[in-house]
Design an enzyme around this catalytic site. Structure first.
Site, PDB file in Angstrom:
ATOM      1  N   SER A  64     -50.745  16.996  63.445  1.00  0.00           N
ATOM      2  CA  SER A  64     -52.095  16.423  63.423  1.00  0.00           C
ATOM      3  C   SER A  64     -52.857  16.927  62.201  1.00  0.00           C
ATOM      4  O   SER A  64     -53.882  16.366  61.830  1.00  0.00           O
ATOM      5  CB  SER A  64     -52.847  16.788  64.706  1.00  0.00           C
ATOM      6  OG  SER A  64     -52.805  18.177  64.941  1.00  0.00           O
ATOM      7  N   GLU A 119     -48.317  14.037  76.505  1.00  0.00           N
ATOM      8  CA  GLU A 119     -49.549  13.518  75.880  1.00  0.00           C
ATOM      9  C   GLU A 119     -49.977  12.187  76.497  1.00  0.00           C
ATOM     10  O   GLU A 119     -49.171  11.254  76.625  1.00  0.00           O
ATOM     11  CB  GLU A 119     -49.340  13.355  74.361  1.00  0.00           C
ATOM     12  CG  GLU A 119     -50.596  12.837  73.662  1.00  0.00           C
ATOM     13  CD  GLU A 119     -50.636  13.072  72.165  1.00  0.00           C
ATOM     14  OE1 GLU A 119     -49.727  13.731  71.613  1.00  0.00           O
ATOM     15  OE2 GLU A 119     -51.604  12.583  71.547  1.00  0.00           O
ATOM     16  N   ASP A 126     -44.692  22.111  64.348  1.00  0.00           N
ATOM     17  CA  ASP A 126     -44.233  20.728  64.542  1.00  0.00           C
ATOM     18  C   ASP A 126     -43.262  20.316  63.443  1.00  0.00           C
ATOM     19  O   ASP A 126     -43.476  20.623  62.267  1.00  0.00           O
ATOM     20  CB  ASP A 126     -45.446  19.792  64.424  1.00  0.00           C
ATOM     21  CG  ASP A 126     -45.704  18.998  65.679  1.00  0.00           C
ATOM     22  OD1 ASP A 126     -44.832  18.930  66.549  1.00  0.00           O
ATOM     23  OD2 ASP A 126     -46.818  18.445  65.771  1.00  0.00           O
TER      24      ASP A 126
HETATM   25  O1  KIV Z   1     -49.818  17.475  66.230  1.00  0.00           O
HETATM   26  C1  KIV Z   1     -50.436  17.969  67.179  1.00  0.00           C
HETATM   27  O2  KIV Z   1     -51.508  18.572  67.035  1.00  0.00           O
HETATM   28  C2  KIV Z   1     -49.854  17.812  68.496  1.00  0.00           C
HETATM   29  C3  KIV Z   1     -50.737  18.073  69.675  1.00  0.00           C
HETATM   30  C4  KIV Z   1     -51.760  17.033  69.770  1.00  0.00           C
HETATM   31  C5  KIV Z   1     -49.957  18.245  70.919  1.00  0.00           C
HETATM   32  O3  KIV Z   1     -48.728  17.427  68.625  1.00  0.00           O
END
Ligand code: KIV
Length: 275
Positions: free
Chosen positions: A50, A187, A88
Site C-alpha cells: 500500500s 481483506e 509484502d
Molecule cells: O499493503 C498493505 O498495506 C496490506 C494491508 C492493507 C493488509 O496488504
C-alpha cells in the site's frame, strides 16, 4: 548484554501460537520513525505494498517494485526492535513460479532482515507457500480482496457479499493454511464469512475490513491517522493529523514570510555572548 539486546523480537511461530488467544495487533509502516512509535504496541508491523498508493501517490499497488519494498522494509527494521516485521511481496515478484517467489523472498529477507513475507492469493499460491516455508521463509497469506489483482477484478469492492462466493474463499483460506502459512490477512469480507474462515483454519486470521471475528486486526497507519485523502468505509480514524500538519506548515510559512522565524531563541549566539 545491554538492555537493547534484551528485547526479543516476535517471530512467526510466536504469532502462530496466538491462534484463538489474545487478539493480534498489526499496523502498516513504511518508515523508521513511524515504526519506532508503534513498536511497543504492535505484535506485527506490516510493510505493505500500500506504500505505492500512500507514500508515492500511485493509483494502485501494481507498479510497486521489489526495490521499493526492500528500501522501506530496511527502514522499518531500523526503527523497530520488538514487533515481527512482515514485508509484502509486490505484484510480479512471485507469481511466475515457486522458484521466482523463493528468490524474491530471499532478497527481501537478506536485504531487510525482516522476519516474514506476505503474498496475495489463495489456492493458486498453495504450492508456492509450501515451497517457501520448507526452505525457511515464513509466509503470511492474504485472501478475500487482493488489491494486486485490481486489473482482473475491476474494483476494490468487498468480497463474499454473495453467499455463493463463500466456498471459493473458504477453499482459498484452507489451502494457504494447509500449505504452511503462519497467518493470513483477510481483506474486505462480511462478518459471517470472516467468522467462518477464522473457525475453519488453525492459523491466526488478521482482518482488515473483515470484522472483529478475526484473530487480529490490521489498518494502514496513514488511514487511521487521518493522513489519507480517501479511506475505505471500514477505517476508523484514531487521529486527525492531516489538519494538524497543515496548520503547523501554515504557521511556519507565515512566520518565515513576516521574518518572525527564526527568532533569537532559535539562532546560535556568538561564543561568549548571550542570545
Ligand atoms: O499493503 C498493505 O498495506 C496490506 C494491508 C492493507 C493488509 O496488504
Amino acid at each position: 548484554m545491554s538492555a537493547q539486546q534484551d528485547i526479543k523480537r516476535l517471530t512467526a511461530p510466536d504469532i502462530l501460537a496466538r491462534k484463538g488467544g489474545a487478539p493480534i495487533v498489526c499496523l502498516t509502516s513504511y518508515h523508521a520513525h513511524t515504526a519506532r512509535l508503534m513498536d511497543n504496541y504492535c505484535d506485527i508491523i506490516l510493510v505493505g505494498d500500500s506504500l505505492g498508493m500512500v507514500m508515492h501517490g500511485l493509483e494502485t499497488t501494481v507498479p510497486v517494485t521489489l526495490d521499493m519494498m526492500i528500501l522501506q522494509g530496511l527502514a522499518v527494521m531500523r526503527g523497530s526492535r520488538r514487533a515481527l516485521v512482515v514485508v509484502d511481496m509486490p505484484f510480479g515478484s512471485y507469481e511466475a513460479s515457486k522458484e521466482q517467489a523463493f528468490m524474491s523472498a530471499v532478497r527481501v529477507m537478506k536485504e531487510t532482515g525482516c522476519g516474514a513475507i506476505k503474498m496475495e492469493g489463495g489456492k493458486r499460491l498453495a504450492e508456492t507457500i509450501a515451497f517457501l516455508v520448507e526452505r525457511g521463509v515464513p509466509v503470511m497469506a492474504h485472501v478475500g480482496l487482493t488489491p494486486q489483482s485490481i486489473n482482473t477484478i475491476g474494483s476494490f469492492r468487498a468480497q463474499g457479499r454473495d453467499e455463493a462466493d463463500w466456498p471459493r474463499i473458504e477453499e482459498d483460506a484452507r489451502a494457504v493454511a494447509a500449505a504452511g502459512a503462519f497467518s493470513m490477512v483477510i481483506e474486505a469480507v462480511a462478518e459471517p464469512l470472516a467468522r467462518k474462515l477464522t473457525a475453519a483454519v488453525a492459523i491466526p486470521t488478521i482482518g482488515i475490513g473483515a470484522s472483529a471475528a478475526c484473530d487480529g486486526q490490521v489498518l494502514v497507519l496513514e488511514d487511521m491517522l487521518g493522513l489519507s485523502a480517501r479511506v475505505p468505509k471500514f477505517v476508523k480514524r484514531y487521529g486527525e493529523l492531516g489538519p494538524s500538519i497543515e496548520q503547523a506548515v501554515a504557521t511556519y510559512a507565515e512566520e518565515v514570510r513576516e521574518r518572525r522565524f527564526p527568532g533569537p531563541e532559535h539562532t546560535y549566539p556568538m561564543r561568549g555572548k548571550k542570545a
